[in-house]
Design a protein around this motif. Structure first.
Motif, PDB file in Angstrom:
ATOM      1  N   LEU A  39       0.779  -1.351  -0.284  1.00  0.00           N
ATOM      2  CA  LEU A  39       0.229  -0.200  -0.019  1.00  0.00           C
ATOM      3  C   LEU A  39       1.002   1.151  -0.236  1.00  0.00           C
ATOM      4  N   ALA A  40       2.100   1.304   1.038  1.00  0.00           N
ATOM      5  CA  ALA A  40       2.659   1.928   1.195  1.00  0.00           C
ATOM      6  C   ALA A  40       3.494   2.598  -0.301  1.00  0.00           C
ATOM      7  N   VAL A  41       4.253   1.727  -0.716  1.00  0.00           N
ATOM      8  CA  VAL A  41       4.920   1.782  -1.962  1.00  0.00           C
ATOM      9  C   VAL A  41       4.604   2.344  -3.522  1.00  0.00           C
ATOM     10  N   CYS A  42       3.579   1.731  -3.462  1.00  0.00           N
ATOM     11  CA  CYS A  42       2.421   2.360  -4.180  1.00  0.00           C
ATOM     12  C   CYS A  42       1.531   3.091  -4.314  1.00  0.00           C
ATOM     13  N   SER A  43       1.594   3.777  -3.144  1.00  0.00           N
ATOM     14  CA  SER A  43       0.546   4.692  -3.300  1.00  0.00           C
ATOM     15  C   SER A  43       2.193   5.740  -3.493  1.00  0.00           C
ATOM     16  N   GLY A  44       3.185   5.540  -2.656  1.00  0.00           N
ATOM     17  CA  GLY A  44       4.189   6.743  -2.749  1.00  0.00           C
ATOM     18  C   GLY A  44       5.083   6.760  -4.758  1.00  0.00           C
ATOM     19  N   GLY A  45       4.360   5.603  -5.236  1.00  0.00           N
ATOM     20  CA  GLY A  45       5.338   5.661  -6.429  1.00  0.00           C
ATOM     21  C   GLY A  45       4.044   5.932  -7.814  1.00  0.00           C
ATOM     22  N   VAL A  46       3.152   5.844  -7.308  1.00  0.00           N
ATOM     23  CA  VAL A  46       1.646   6.903  -8.104  1.00  0.00           C
ATOM     24  C   VAL A  46       1.606   8.613  -7.691  1.00  0.00           C
ATOM     25  N   LEU A  47       2.441   8.956  -6.959  1.00  0.00           N
ATOM     26  CA  LEU A  47       2.644  10.152  -6.398  1.00  0.00           C
ATOM     27  C   LEU A  47       3.766  10.404  -6.652  1.00  0.00           C
ATOM     28  N   LYS A  48       4.802  10.073  -6.862  1.00  0.00           N
ATOM     29  CA  LYS A  48       5.710  10.783  -8.010  1.00  0.00           C
ATOM     30  C   LYS A  48       5.141  10.521  -9.288  1.00  0.00           C
ATOM     31  N   GLN A  49       4.814   9.545  -9.727  1.00  0.00           N
ATOM     32  CA  GLN A  49       4.760  10.268 -11.018  1.00  0.00           C
ATOM     33  C   GLN A  49       3.287  11.448 -11.263  1.00  0.00           C
ATOM     34  N   ILE A  50       2.758  10.949 -10.426  1.00  0.00           N
ATOM     35  CA  ILE A  50       1.653  12.477 -10.348  1.00  0.00           C
ATOM     36  C   ILE A  50       2.358  13.650 -10.030  1.00  0.00           C
ATOM     37  N   LYS A  53       4.010  14.133 -13.513  1.00  0.00           N
ATOM     38  CA  LYS A  53       2.926  14.801 -14.753  1.00  0.00           C
ATOM     39  C   LYS A  53       2.570  16.873 -14.399  1.00  0.00           C
ATOM     40  N   MET A  54       1.994  16.693 -13.286  1.00  0.00           N
ATOM     41  CA  MET A  54       1.973  18.194 -12.956  1.00  0.00           C
ATOM     42  C   MET A  54       3.363  19.314 -13.573  1.00  0.00           C
ATOM     43  N   ARG A  55       4.660  19.163 -13.429  1.00  0.00           N
ATOM     44  CA  ARG A  55       5.509  19.322 -13.325  1.00  0.00           C
ATOM     45  C   ARG A  55       5.895  19.691 -12.186  1.00  0.00           C
ATOM     46  N   THR A  56       5.765  18.980 -11.392  1.00  0.00           N
ATOM     47  CA  THR A  56       5.719  19.402  -9.873  1.00  0.00           C
ATOM     48  C   THR A  56       7.570  18.262  -9.447  1.00  0.00           C
ATOM     49  N   PRO A  57       7.804  18.315  -9.613  1.00  0.00           N
ATOM     50  CA  PRO A  57       9.373  16.994  -9.369  1.00  0.00           C
ATOM     51  C   PRO A  57       9.121  17.119  -8.193  1.00  0.00           C
ATOM     52  N   LEU A  58       9.950  16.289  -7.380  1.00  0.00           N
ATOM     53  CA  LEU A  58       9.657  15.790  -6.443  1.00  0.00           C
ATOM     54  C   LEU A  58      11.527  15.471  -5.879  1.00  0.00           C
ATOM     55  N   HIS A  84       1.635   8.864   6.038  1.00  0.00           N
ATOM     56  CA  HIS A  84       1.725   9.863   6.471  1.00  0.00           C
ATOM     57  C   HIS A  84       3.009  10.399   5.424  1.00  0.00           C
ATOM     58  N   PHE A  85       2.774  11.177   4.182  1.00  0.00           N
ATOM     59  CA  PHE A  85       3.537  11.552   2.553  1.00  0.00           C
ATOM     60  C   PHE A  85       4.330  13.006   3.560  1.00  0.00           C
ATOM     61  N   LYS A  86       6.114  12.592   3.563  1.00  0.00           N
ATOM     62  CA  LYS A  86       6.523  14.093   3.712  1.00  0.00           C
ATOM     63  C   LYS A  86       7.048  14.141   2.279  1.00  0.00           C
ATOM     64  N   LEU A  87       6.813  15.116   1.596  1.00  0.00           N
ATOM     65  CA  LEU A  87       6.953  15.698   0.604  1.00  0.00           C
ATOM     66  C   LEU A  87       8.172  17.108   0.298  1.00  0.00           C
ATOM     67  N   SER A  88       9.190  16.910  -0.806  1.00  0.00           N
ATOM     68  CA  SER A  88      10.273  18.233  -0.961  1.00  0.00           C
ATOM     69  C   SER A  88      10.461  18.482  -2.475  1.00  0.00           C
ATOM     70  N   GLY A  89      10.160  19.464  -2.878  1.00  0.00           N
ATOM     71  CA  GLY A  89       9.796  19.094  -4.646  1.00  0.00           C
ATOM     72  C   GLY A  89      10.086  20.926  -4.739  1.00  0.00           C
ATOM     73  N   GLU A  90      10.006  21.483  -6.259  1.00  0.00           N
ATOM     74  CA  GLU A  90      10.013  22.467  -6.379  1.00  0.00           C
ATOM     75  C   GLU A  90       8.844  22.877  -6.527  1.00  0.00           C
ATOM     76  N   ASP A  91       8.334  23.927  -6.339  1.00  0.00           N
ATOM     77  CA  ASP A  91       6.404  24.402  -7.187  1.00  0.00           C
ATOM     78  C   ASP A  91       5.974  23.530  -6.422  1.00  0.00           C
ATOM     79  N   LEU A  92       5.888  23.020  -5.290  1.00  0.00           N
ATOM     80  CA  LEU A  92       4.773  21.877  -4.516  1.00  0.00           C
ATOM     81  C   LEU A  92       4.709  23.571  -3.354  1.00  0.00           C
TER      82      LEU A  92
END
Length: 127
Positions: A39-50, A53-58, A84-92
């Motif tokens: 569940l965690a890794v599938c969600s993380g992979g999908v989140l990264k791809q999204i 695609k939104m031009r907001t690379p992590l 719980h996802f902790k993210l850092s990225g451009e234009d996030l």
């Protein structure tokens, strides 16, 4: 996949290597750990791809499993998982997060496989 019973559980040979599964953590991964990891890794992979695609690379993503609720009265089944996802990225920005998380849940095959059986809670923060 093909699983073979051994004295401590089961094992299988996959392209990446051998996977040992056991109800005893000393001898392999416990089945619920693999379920939660999926569940965690599938969600993380999908989140990264999204985000891509939104031009907001992590730059980074950490996924913390904050809670796993199991029901001891019904075969110790998993009933809830809080990721719980902790993210850092451009234009996030916080404005984009609700849509990103909505698309993540909708497009993660593992989360969609347990809809109606396991309550998957996904929260997110920008670090």
């Amino acid at each position: 996949m093909h699983f073979v019973m051994n004295e401590n559980g089961f094992s299988t040979e996959l392209e990446f290597g051998k996977l040992e599964v056991s109800s005893n953590e000393e001898f392999g991964f416990r089945p619920y750990q693999l379920l939660v990891s999926s569940l965690a890794v599938c969600s993380g992979g999908v989140l990264k791809q999204i985000c891509e695609k939104m031009r907001t690379p992590l730059h980074s993503m950490d996924i913390e499993v904050k809670e796993v609720v199991r029901n001891p009265d019904v075969a110790n089944r998993v009933e809830k998982v809080h990721l719980h996802f902790k993210l850092s990225g451009e234009d996030l920005s916080k404005d984009k997060l609700p849509r990103i998380m909505e698309l993540t849940k909708k497009n993660c095959s593992m989360v969609q496989s347990v809809v109606g059986s396991i309550d998957v809670i996904e929260t997110v923060e920008i670090i």
